[in-house]
Design an enzyme around this catalytic site. Structure first.
Site, PDB file in Angstrom:
ATOM      1  N   HIS A   2      46.233  11.409  47.639  1.00  7.85           N
ATOM      2  CA  HIS A   2      45.150  10.579  47.128  1.00  7.85           C
ATOM      3  C   HIS A   2      45.671   9.844  45.907  1.00  7.85           C
ATOM      4  O   HIS A   2      46.061  10.460  44.915  1.00  7.85           O
ATOM      5  CB  HIS A   2      43.924  11.413  46.755  1.00  7.85           C
ATOM      6  CG  HIS A   2      42.766  10.574  46.303  1.00  7.85           C
ATOM      7  ND1 HIS A   2      41.797  10.113  47.167  1.00  7.85           N
ATOM      8  CD2 HIS A   2      42.431  10.082  45.080  1.00  7.85           C
ATOM      9  CE1 HIS A   2      40.915   9.396  46.499  1.00  7.85           C
ATOM     10  NE2 HIS A   2      41.280   9.351  45.226  1.00  7.85           N
ATOM     11  N   CYS A   3      45.686   8.521  45.975  1.00  8.87           N
ATOM     12  CA  CYS A   3      46.265   7.708  44.913  1.00  8.87           C
ATOM     13  C   CYS A   3      45.174   7.288  43.923  1.00  8.87           C
ATOM     14  O   CYS A   3      44.231   6.573  44.296  1.00  8.87           O
ATOM     15  CB  CYS A   3      46.947   6.471  45.504  1.00  8.87           C
ATOM     16  SG  CYS A   3      47.737   5.424  44.268  1.00  8.87           S
TER      17      CYS A   3
END
Length: 366
Positions: free
Chosen positions: A208-209
């Site tokens: 998850h960026c």
């Protein structure tokens, strides 16, 4: 016989009812338009059975323009900062640099064109990475038995190992592991993982960026890689254009302060995307996702962890280039949950299911 006063009273009451109906219709239309414009959570009054109106009930996604764009609500503002850092240098370059470089006697038009081309790619792939479907999976597909109140069976907490169809290393055959997600109530496909930030399971989940406020998965991984590559190339051409302009004013650098600022910005902005791109090239060359690498290394910080191959990796093709291309250019596949599609009433994919429950007793907003 109807008197004049009663007729006037009837006409007045009829007019008031018409006004009320008109106000209700107008209010409903405005509410529907607002929900189409931005959908943060479901609303039974205007829910027309669209997926983008129901999916926020079971995930942390919020949708824009009828489900065409998405982001994760109430999490991080770093995506706005990232968008600003992409747009700001182009605005400054257009105001202070483009005209002077374009009309210079030496003629550097091609460098200007390349900068705008790669900048447009950078912005486009940033938006695609941040707002597209990373590959979320539907919920409540594999449920327990009704006679046990749909309680998760004990055996669902075990990991199932299946023999890999291709790779055998020595005397040990590689295995593909399947796990049951107790949050989404599904058996996850290989390489899929649950993201606690998005509250959804993602196909070929990498990470998850926080910089784009979205997961990086099977359906937007290539967008993410192209975003990094185009950011690097646009920074290179920004540095090239600014260096030429400064060279022409090397005797009076005080006349080009914005050019010097853009040059410094380009030098700083190129570092992080380049390191991140090199990291992902090394990872994909070993046929690993970030989650697989961190789980194998038993670490939460990839920066200070040496990248190495996973022993008995069932997805390893035995070649660095083949591994990299197969992971980066893997087929996006179809969207398992299309936000624009309609769904039926009482669709359990959009119902939050507690650990102990009975569907017959649950009240849903659908």
């Amino acid at each position: 016989m109807v008197t004049v006063s009663s007729r006037r009273h009837w006409n007045k009451a009829s007019s008031q009812n018409d006004d009320v109906d008109f106000d209700k219709a107008q209010s409903s239309w405005l509410k529907t338009f607002y929900r189409w414009l931005i959908t943060i959570d479901g609303d039974p009054e205007v829910n027309k059975g669209r997926v983008y109106q129901s999916l926020p009930n079971v995930t942390n996604y919020m949708f824009f323009l009828g489900g065409r764009f998405r982001t994760v609500r109430c999490r991080s503002n770093l995506a706005i900062f990232t968008g600003f850092t992409v747009v700001a240098p182009m605005v400054l370059f257009s105001i202070f640099e483009t005209g002077r470089i374009w009309h210079s006697r030496d003629g550097y038009k091609l460098l200007v064109i390349f900068f705008y081309y790669f900048w447009a790619m950078c912005l486009s792939f940033f938006v695609r990475t941040a707002t597209s479907d990373p590959g979320i999976l539907p919920r409540n597909i594999h449920l327990g038995q009704l006679k046990r109140n749909f309680q998760i069976p004990q055996e669902y907490y075990s990991t199932i190992s299946l023999p890999a169809p291709q790779t055998i290393r020595g005397d040990i055959q590689a295995k593909i592991e399947l796990k049951y997600c107790t949050s989404c109530r599904i058996w996850r496909p290989p390489r899929a993982s649950h993201c606690s930030t998005c509250e959804a399971c993602i196909l070929t989940h990498d990470h998850h960026c926080i910089w784009v406020n979205n997961c990086i998965g099977q359906r937007n991984y290539r967008y993410f890689i192209l975003f990094l590559a185009s950011a690097i190339l646009s920074s290179i051409f920004l540095i090239a254009n600014c260096s030429i302009h400064i060279y022409h004013h090397r005797n009076l650098p005080s006349k080009v302060p914005v050019t010097i600022l853009l040059l410094i910005y380009g030098g700083l902005a190129i570092i992080y995307p380049m390191l991140l791109l090199i990291y992902h090239i090394l990872m994909t060359g070993r046929q690993q996702t970030t989650r697989e690498f961190l789980r194998e290394a038993n670490s939460k910080n990839p920066i200070f962890t040496k990248i190495h191959s996973i022993e008995h990796n069932p997805f390893d093709r035995g070649n660095f280039t083949a591994n990299m291309l197969s992971l980066i250019l893997q087929p996006r596949g179809i969207s398992t949950i299309c936000p624009q599609e309609r769904h039926g009433d009482r669709d359990w994919r959009f119902v939050s299911v507690a650990d102990f429950h009975s569907f017959e007793k649950m009240e849903t907003p659908l």
